[in-house]
Write an enzyme that holds these catalytic residues in place. Sequence first.
Site, PDB file in Angstrom:
ATOM      1  CD1 TRP A 181      -2.613   1.847   1.289  1.00  0.00           C
ATOM      2  CD2 TRP A 181      -3.268   0.128   0.200  1.00  0.00           C
ATOM      3  NE1 TRP A 181      -3.888   2.022   1.092  1.00  0.00           N
ATOM      4  CE2 TRP A 181      -4.317   1.076   0.333  1.00  0.00           C
ATOM      5  CE3 TRP A 181      -3.658  -1.063  -0.329  1.00  0.00           C
ATOM      6  CZ2 TRP A 181      -5.707   0.938  -0.454  1.00  0.00           C
ATOM      7  CZ3 TRP A 181      -4.609  -1.040  -1.098  1.00  0.00           C
ATOM      8  CH2 TRP A 181      -5.705   0.071  -1.097  1.00  0.00           C
ATOM      9  CD  GLU A 213     -14.381   6.301  -4.459  1.00  0.00           C
ATOM     10  OE1 GLU A 213     -13.738   6.160  -3.652  1.00  0.00           O
ATOM     11  OE2 GLU A 213     -14.295   5.854  -5.499  1.00  0.00           O
ATOM     12  CD  GLU A 221      -5.613   5.256   0.393  1.00  0.00           C
ATOM     13  OE1 GLU A 221      -5.339   4.732   1.456  1.00  0.00           O
ATOM     14  OE2 GLU A 221      -6.309   4.392  -0.414  1.00  0.00           O
ATOM     15  CD  GLU A 222      -4.654   8.183  -7.173  1.00  0.00           C
ATOM     16  OE1 GLU A 222      -5.446   7.611  -7.664  1.00  0.00           O
ATOM     17  OE2 GLU A 222      -4.475   9.203  -7.604  1.00  0.00           O
ATOM     18  CG  ASP A 267      -1.994  11.614  -2.872  1.00  0.00           C
ATOM     19  OD1 ASP A 267      -1.759  10.368  -2.975  1.00  0.00           O
ATOM     20  OD2 ASP A 267      -2.936  12.173  -3.681  1.00  0.00           O
TER      21      ASP A 267
END
Length: 452
Positions: free
Chosen positions: A128, A417, A189-190, A186
Amino acid sequence: MLAGYLTLLLFITLVHPTVQDTNADLDQWISKQDIISFQTIHQNVNPHGTKRGFFAASLSTYHPNYFYTWTRDAALVARVLTGLDETSDDTLMDYVQFQIDTQSTETQCGCLGEPKFNTDGSSYQGTWGRPQNDGPAERAVAFMLIAKRWMDNGYQETAWIYHHLVPSLVKDLDYVVKVWYQDSFDLWEEVLGTHFYTLMIMRRALLDSVDFFNAYGKRPVDQYRLTAHLIAKRLEGFWSVEHGYIMATQGVRNGVQKLSGLDVSTLLAANLVASRKDGFFSPGSDKTLATVAALENSFKSLYPINHQQGQNLGTCIGRYPEDIYDGYDTSVGNPWFLATAAFTELYYLAIEEWKRVGVEVNDINQLFFQNIMQIEHGYYGPQSNVLNHLIKDTQLAADRFLKTIKYHQANNGSMSEQYDRYIGFMAGARDLTWSHAAFISASRAKSERFIQ
Ligand SMILES: *[C@@H]1O[C@H](CO)[C@@H](O)[C@H](O)[C@H]1NC(C)=O
């Protein structure tokens, strides 16, 4: 004959205006949605079979699997819940206990920036983007709001707060002091780099802690104050004179490449720091408004659905123009409910700020005002006619984003979302907890009961 036909046509047009929401329709929907969103958040809090205090990001366990608790999402939701009278203190207590436990849970990161945890409170062990250092700052903000709420209404023994909540809070604050200048992933998550959003929420946490410990704790705060100052200096550098907006990330080391540098996270950050009322990249400040205009104009041309939106609806807003995450996999990115709600919230927070300090229309923010009304450069003070007029038009613009949400969500008040960039149908994780918290936050801003 022709005249008769035209009269009939006129009659039909008048009696059946194209699906135009009146203000009363909107208000009625908002009151209903406030309740649905509050209930939906609670369905996602501590669902069956999870450890007490587990805030699911969504109940979706498959395609996509969001059945985890992210430190970020949980803290942002807890912050909104703390601002609502109808939230039970027990729910907040469960959140605090769960989070305190995660701080001493073994993680891959071996640090407080571990992004997500399983339903039993153990940490996620797979590959992750680590660390994500906005999490501890968001949690610190939530903890201070919760502690204040409890001390103000006597829910919890002060001793418990000092012996349990505060030590955990101090761990997060000290972590921020230690790592603020280091790379982290960030909020999406990228991307590994230095992020405007992350630094903004860190600065808020530290400044809030100075106030908090001066009022309640009598702890030394010099280190927190100094770090907040250093972070502010660093943040100034995210303003791009060349582009005329705030760049989301500097020093990208890894991950998604975003050529534009535009990202709605800069505006989420502005909303999150509004309660500081210091004008520093705040919602009503010229640099933030310039970024609002750049983002809106970019999504307006990018998403096909925006070319068919009625005048009555606001622009569908996504995360960043280069986004390719479609909610399940990668193809093309879509508008997000929480990003669209953030626009409503930002406009109302800006209005609150202008009412206090007036507004200066200048070269930096002129594009924003062009989207609202014709207005000359210059300073307009609180109570001035021009400002009052501007506020009315800004309120109308803010409400159009809410109408967009109303239009694209499910009839039963459900909000996933994302919603599709071509046809507007909902996409991605169902009933994202953060979507509902973002709606409530926007709705509260509209009624001037701002979430702190
Ligand atoms: C609400 O509507 C959505 C979309 O139509 C559907 O997937 C969902 O199951 C509905 N939720 C409830 C509680 O009925």
